[in-house]
Structure formats: C-alpha cells, structure tokens
Design a protein around this motif. Structure first.
Motif, PDB file in Angstrom:
ATOM      1  N   ASP A   1     -28.211  20.985  16.531  1.00  0.00           N
ATOM      2  CA  ASP A   1     -28.385  19.563  16.041  1.00  0.00           C
ATOM      3  C   ASP A   1     -26.931  18.912  16.149  1.00  0.00           C
ATOM      4  O   ASP A   1     -26.615  17.980  16.701  1.00  0.00           O
ATOM      5  CB  ASP A   1     -29.209  19.255  14.871  1.00  0.00           C
ATOM      6  N   ARG A   2     -26.130  19.683  15.157  1.00  0.00           N
ATOM      7  CA  ARG A   2     -24.682  19.333  15.305  1.00  0.00           C
ATOM      8  C   ARG A   2     -24.190  19.159  16.537  1.00  0.00           C
ATOM      9  O   ARG A   2     -23.157  18.243  17.053  1.00  0.00           O
ATOM     10  CB  ARG A   2     -23.805  20.160  14.280  1.00  0.00           C
ATOM     11  N   GLU A   3     -24.328  20.347  17.426  1.00  0.00           N
ATOM     12  CA  GLU A   3     -23.697  20.388  18.838  1.00  0.00           C
ATOM     13  C   GLU A   3     -24.052  19.264  19.624  1.00  0.00           C
ATOM     14  O   GLU A   3     -23.485  18.733  20.340  1.00  0.00           O
ATOM     15  CB  GLU A   3     -23.977  21.775  19.284  1.00  0.00           C
ATOM     16  N   GLU A   4     -25.440  18.974  19.454  1.00  0.00           N
ATOM     17  CA  GLU A   4     -26.203  17.954  20.374  1.00  0.00           C
ATOM     18  C   GLU A   4     -25.452  16.503  19.958  1.00  0.00           C
ATOM     19  O   GLU A   4     -25.115  15.848  20.785  1.00  0.00           O
ATOM     20  CB  GLU A   4     -27.695  17.872  20.167  1.00  0.00           C
ATOM     21  N   LYS A   5     -25.222  16.331  18.532  1.00  0.00           N
ATOM     22  CA  LYS A   5     -24.889  15.232  17.947  1.00  0.00           C
ATOM     23  C   LYS A   5     -23.455  14.898  18.827  1.00  0.00           C
ATOM     24  O   LYS A   5     -23.025  13.872  18.949  1.00  0.00           O
ATOM     25  CB  LYS A   5     -24.661  15.049  16.769  1.00  0.00           C
ATOM     26  N   ARG A   6     -22.448  15.956  18.708  1.00  0.00           N
ATOM     27  CA  ARG A   6     -21.220  16.035  19.294  1.00  0.00           C
ATOM     28  C   ARG A   6     -21.218  15.572  20.603  1.00  0.00           C
ATOM     29  O   ARG A   6     -20.470  14.903  21.530  1.00  0.00           O
ATOM     30  CB  ARG A   6     -20.384  17.345  19.037  1.00  0.00           C
ATOM     31  N   LYS A   7     -22.460  16.167  21.413  1.00  0.00           N
ATOM     32  CA  LYS A   7     -22.390  15.902  23.011  1.00  0.00           C
ATOM     33  C   LYS A   7     -22.953  14.413  23.118  1.00  0.00           C
ATOM     34  O   LYS A   7     -22.767  13.876  24.522  1.00  0.00           O
ATOM     35  CB  LYS A   7     -23.373  16.891  23.439  1.00  0.00           C
ATOM     36  N   CYS A   8     -23.715  13.842  22.414  1.00  0.00           N
ATOM     37  CA  CYS A   8     -24.330  12.515  22.567  1.00  0.00           C
ATOM     38  C   CYS A   8     -23.321  11.514  22.968  1.00  0.00           C
ATOM     39  O   CYS A   8     -23.530  10.525  23.743  1.00  0.00           O
ATOM     40  CB  CYS A   8     -25.253  12.108  21.481  1.00  0.00           C
ATOM     41  N   PRO A   9     -22.135  11.437  22.262  1.00  0.00           N
ATOM     42  CA  PRO A   9     -21.088   9.976  22.426  1.00  0.00           C
ATOM     43  C   PRO A   9     -20.675  10.263  23.922  1.00  0.00           C
ATOM     44  O   PRO A   9     -20.691   9.297  24.455  1.00  0.00           O
ATOM     45  CB  PRO A   9     -19.977  10.283  21.459  1.00  0.00           C
ATOM     46  N   GLY A  10     -20.355  11.457  24.230  1.00  0.00           N
ATOM     47  CA  GLY A  10     -20.117  11.751  25.896  1.00  0.00           C
ATOM     48  C   GLY A  10     -21.158  11.257  26.775  1.00  0.00           C
ATOM     49  O   GLY A  10     -20.798  10.599  27.877  1.00  0.00           O
ATOM     50  N   CYS A  11     -22.418  11.591  26.463  1.00  0.00           N
ATOM     51  CA  CYS A  11     -23.625  11.327  27.490  1.00  0.00           C
ATOM     52  C   CYS A  11     -23.525   9.667  27.334  1.00  0.00           C
ATOM     53  O   CYS A  11     -24.052   9.268  28.361  1.00  0.00           O
ATOM     54  CB  CYS A  11     -24.729  11.871  26.769  1.00  0.00           C
ATOM     55  N   PHE A  12     -23.559   9.171  26.163  1.00  0.00           N
ATOM     56  CA  PHE A  12     -23.583   7.569  26.017  1.00  0.00           C
ATOM     57  C   PHE A  12     -22.626   6.855  26.743  1.00  0.00           C
ATOM     58  O   PHE A  12     -23.003   5.861  27.425  1.00  0.00           O
ATOM     59  CB  PHE A  12     -23.530   7.257  24.569  1.00  0.00           C
ATOM     60  N   ARG A  13     -21.373   7.352  26.765  1.00  0.00           N
ATOM     61  CA  ARG A  13     -20.255   6.933  27.513  1.00  0.00           C
ATOM     62  C   ARG A  13     -20.526   6.911  28.944  1.00  0.00           C
ATOM     63  O   ARG A  13     -20.116   6.235  29.716  1.00  0.00           O
ATOM     64  CB  ARG A  13     -18.929   7.537  27.022  1.00  0.00           C
ATOM     65  N   LYS A  14     -20.876   8.224  29.333  1.00  0.00           N
ATOM     66  CA  LYS A  14     -21.297   8.365  31.014  1.00  0.00           C
ATOM     67  C   LYS A  14     -22.387   7.205  31.326  1.00  0.00           C
ATOM     68  O   LYS A  14     -22.323   6.930  32.259  1.00  0.00           O
ATOM     69  CB  LYS A  14     -21.547   9.851  31.085  1.00  0.00           C
ATOM     70  N   CYS A  15     -23.250   7.223  30.474  1.00  0.00           N
ATOM     71  CA  CYS A  15     -24.647   6.343  30.746  1.00  0.00           C
ATOM     72  C   CYS A  15     -23.939   5.141  31.140  1.00  0.00           C
ATOM     73  O   CYS A  15     -24.367   4.155  31.844  1.00  0.00           O
ATOM     74  CB  CYS A  15     -25.690   6.328  29.859  1.00  0.00           C
ATOM     75  N   CYS A  16     -23.112   4.480  30.047  1.00  0.00           N
ATOM     76  CA  CYS A  16     -22.513   3.187  30.026  1.00  0.00           C
ATOM     77  C   CYS A  16     -21.840   3.020  31.274  1.00  0.00           C
ATOM     78  O   CYS A  16     -21.684   2.022  31.934  1.00  0.00           O
ATOM     79  CB  CYS A  16     -21.783   2.770  28.711  1.00  0.00           C
ATOM     80  N   ALA A  17     -21.154   3.898  31.519  1.00  0.00           N
ATOM     81  CA  ALA A  17     -19.934   3.686  32.692  1.00  0.00           C
ATOM     82  C   ALA A  17     -20.603   3.908  33.873  1.00  0.00           C
ATOM     83  O   ALA A  17     -20.672   2.849  34.765  1.00  0.00           O
ATOM     84  CB  ALA A  17     -19.088   4.950  32.860  1.00  0.00           C
ATOM     85  N   CYS A  18     -21.850   4.711  34.008  1.00  0.00           N
ATOM     86  CA  CYS A  18     -22.700   4.327  35.331  1.00  0.00           C
ATOM     87  C   CYS A  18     -23.335   2.995  35.441  1.00  0.00           C
ATOM     88  O   CYS A  18     -23.615   2.486  36.516  1.00  0.00           O
ATOM     89  CB  CYS A  18     -23.827   5.581  35.404  1.00  0.00           C
ATOM     90  N   THR A  19     -23.975   2.594  34.277  1.00  0.00           N
ATOM     91  CA  THR A  19     -24.753   1.336  34.329  1.00  0.00           C
ATOM     92  C   THR A  19     -23.739   0.202  34.756  1.00  0.00           C
ATOM     93  O   THR A  19     -23.924  -0.688  35.691  1.00  0.00           O
ATOM     94  CB  THR A  19     -25.389   1.044  33.013  1.00  0.00           C
ATOM     95  N   CYS A  20     -22.520   0.333  34.254  1.00  0.00           N
ATOM     96  CA  CYS A  20     -21.582  -0.820  34.355  1.00  0.00           C
ATOM     97  C   CYS A  20     -21.193  -0.913  36.051  1.00  0.00           C
ATOM     98  O   CYS A  20     -21.189  -1.925  36.692  1.00  0.00           O
ATOM     99  CB  CYS A  20     -20.290  -0.815  33.411  1.00  0.00           C
ATOM    100  N   MET A  21     -21.024   0.458  36.527  1.00  0.00           N
ATOM    101  CA  MET A  21     -20.516   0.553  37.846  1.00  0.00           C
ATOM    102  C   MET A  21     -21.910   0.140  38.700  1.00  0.00           C
ATOM    103  O   MET A  21     -21.805  -0.717  39.754  1.00  0.00           O
ATOM    104  CB  MET A  21     -20.474   2.073  38.056  1.00  0.00           C
ATOM    105  N   PHE A  22     -23.283   0.433  38.524  1.00  0.00           N
ATOM    106  CA  PHE A  22     -24.250  -0.154  39.073  1.00  0.00           C
ATOM    107  C   PHE A  22     -24.363  -1.738  39.204  1.00  0.00           C
ATOM    108  O   PHE A  22     -24.318  -2.108  40.229  1.00  0.00           O
ATOM    109  CB  PHE A  22     -25.411   0.636  38.512  1.00  0.00           C
TER     110      PHE A  22
END
Length: 299
Positions: free
Chosen positions: A101-122
């Motif tokens: 769970d801690r590892e997933e929480k550490r990975k979540c911010p990176g996934c969120f930033r990637k999702c925001c970047a893709c959405t903004c680009m689209f």
C-alpha cells in the motif's frame, strides 16, 4: 530373653561413591549448580502460560560444566506451536500488504501527474482545433457577406395633429437598400424584420420575405413603412419636421434575420443584423450611397 544385637556397621566407602565427600570444592560447585537449576525451573514454569513460543530444551537438558568450573553456553532450540506460526504468517502478510500500500501511495502522485498532463494536452489539442475551425469559418463568412448600401430615403408623408392631451404623427416613408453579392457563393436570406426610426421616433416596421441571391448579383430591397396617429414628444416632432423640410433628416434602418451560405458541403445559417445608422437624407439624395454594417452572430 532376647539378645540385643549390635547395629550393623557401615561399610567404609572407597571414595568413589560420592565425589562431594572426597572433593570439598566440587561439593560447593554442585550446590551452586542445583540452585541455578531451581531458579531456571521456576522461571520456565512462570513463563509457560504466556503467549508465544517456549523452550523445552532447558527441561530436558542439564547444564554442562567445563573442567575449569564454569558453565559452558548451550544452544537453545525453541519449539513453536502451530497456532503461533499462523499468527506470525498473518503478521508477515499484513506487513507485506502495508508495504505494498505504501508503495502504491508513492506511485499514485506520479500517475496523477501523468493523467493531468495527458488530459491538459488533449484539451489543448481540442481547443486549438476548435479555434482554427472558428477562424476558418469566420474568415469564410466575412468573405461571403454582401455589401449593403442605402440608395433611396424619402418621406412621402409627414404631418402632425394635436389631440386633447397628446401630439399625434402620421408618416409614410420609403427606404431602398442595395445588396451586392461579390463572391462566388450563393446567399440565402431568411425572412427579415425591418425597423426605421429618426430622432427617437419610430417611423414603422416591415416584415420582408426571404430570397436567394446568386453570385455577382445586385439586389435592391425596398422597405416601405407606414405610421398612423402615433404619440410623439413635441421636441422630437419639431426637430424631425424642421430637418425633413431641409432634406437633412437623419434616419436609422435595421434589419434582423439569418444569412445562409454553403461551406464544405454544408449549408450554414447565421443570425445576421444589417445596420444602417445615422444615414443623412442629403447624402442619399446626392447619390453617395452610405454603407451599412453587416454583423453576424448578433440580434
């Protein structure tokens, strides 16, 4: 008479039966070892009921004494019950789950930033496409707009009558507009509503029929208006009367409707306003043809 027999005599020991009798130092060490064994036994009995694993080797093994008289260390083997092993496995699985769970929480911010970047680009790409499409349509529409001018502006009747309380006006007016289609597209005019006014006085309204204008064609649109017994203010009526006598009346003509044309195989109809503002009667009589403003997306 019974005879008293003497008590049996003890046999003399050869010295090998009990070493403590022969070696006094060994007797004191043996008593010390017995005392240590009793204390260890009491500790094991008191901790036997506790939770966890317990050691059975201390119950079945005796301490070993080295030749120099000190106790040698011994290996303790712990015997664990099945229930305690299951609890340890459960704790390990829980700890491993929390680590995941801690590892997933550490990975979540990176996934969120990637999702925001893709959405903004689209969204940016969509907005750019819409902007380019709007600019293309706007330029095409402006190139397709007709040129409108005023060619005739004349009062055939203008008189005033006083009533008991108000001033009434009667007026007949004719306005002619010239519409020039100078592009290569066919224009479609929907039914339009025309309104004519001068000096804050409404000179009448007219409903015009729709029509089609061919490329390169010039169309003259006649707008006759008629007004009967309309209440007006004395100041406005006097000003309009004096200017009309000098052929210097200032008139506003406004048409509202929809203008259509073909674009990329589609027929587009846009709300359009043709505004002829502050048209001087003297300029029309002198043949200057004052220009009108054609506005799209306006009402």
């Amino acid at each position: 008479m019974s005879e008293h027999l003497p008590p049996p005599q003890r046999r003399a020991s050869s010295g090998f039966g009990d070493p403590a009798l022969v070696f006094p130092e060994f007797a004191s060490k043996q008593r010390g070892l017995e005392k240590v064994q009793e204390e260890e036994g009491e500790g094991e009995d008191s901790s036997y009921g506790g939770k966890g694993s317990f050691d059975l080797s201390s119950r079945f093994s005796s301490p070993s004494v080295s030749r120099n008289g000190f106790e040698t260390p011994r290996k303790t083997s712990s015997l664990k019950l099945p229930g305690f092993r299951e609890e340890e496995e459960t704790d390990r699985s829980t700890n491993s789950g929390s680590f995941v769970d801690r590892e997933e929480k550490r990975k979540c911010p990176g996934c969120f930033r990637k999702c925001c970047a893709c959405t903004c680009m689209f969204l940016s790409i969509v907005l750019i496409i819409l902007l380019l499409t709007g600019l293309s349509v706007n330029s095409s529409v402006k190139a397709s707009l007709p040129q409108v001018s005023v060619t005739n502006l004349r009062f055939s009747r203008l008189d005033f009558a006083n009533s008991s309380t108000d001033l009434l006006m009667n007026a007949n007016m004719k306005t002619v507009l010239e519409l020039s289609n100078k592009n290569d597209k066919l224009l479609y005019y929907s039914p339009m509503k025309a309104a004519v006014s001068s000096e804050n006085i409404n000179l009448g309204q007219k409903r015009l029929l729709g029509f089609t204008q061919s490329p390169g064609n010039v169309t003259y649109l006649s707008i006759p208006t008629r007004l009967r017994k309309s209440k007006v203010y004395d100041v406005d009526a006097t000003l309009l009367r004096n200017k009309e006598k000098k052929l210097e009346a200032v008139v506003n003509v406004r048409l509202r409707g929809k203008l259509g044309f073909d674009w990329l195989g589609f027929r587009i109809r846009l709300p359009t306003v043709i505004a002829c503002e502050d048209v001087k009667q003297s300029d029309v009589i002198n043949g200057l043809k004052p220009m009108c403003d054609v506005r799209i997306f306006s009402q």
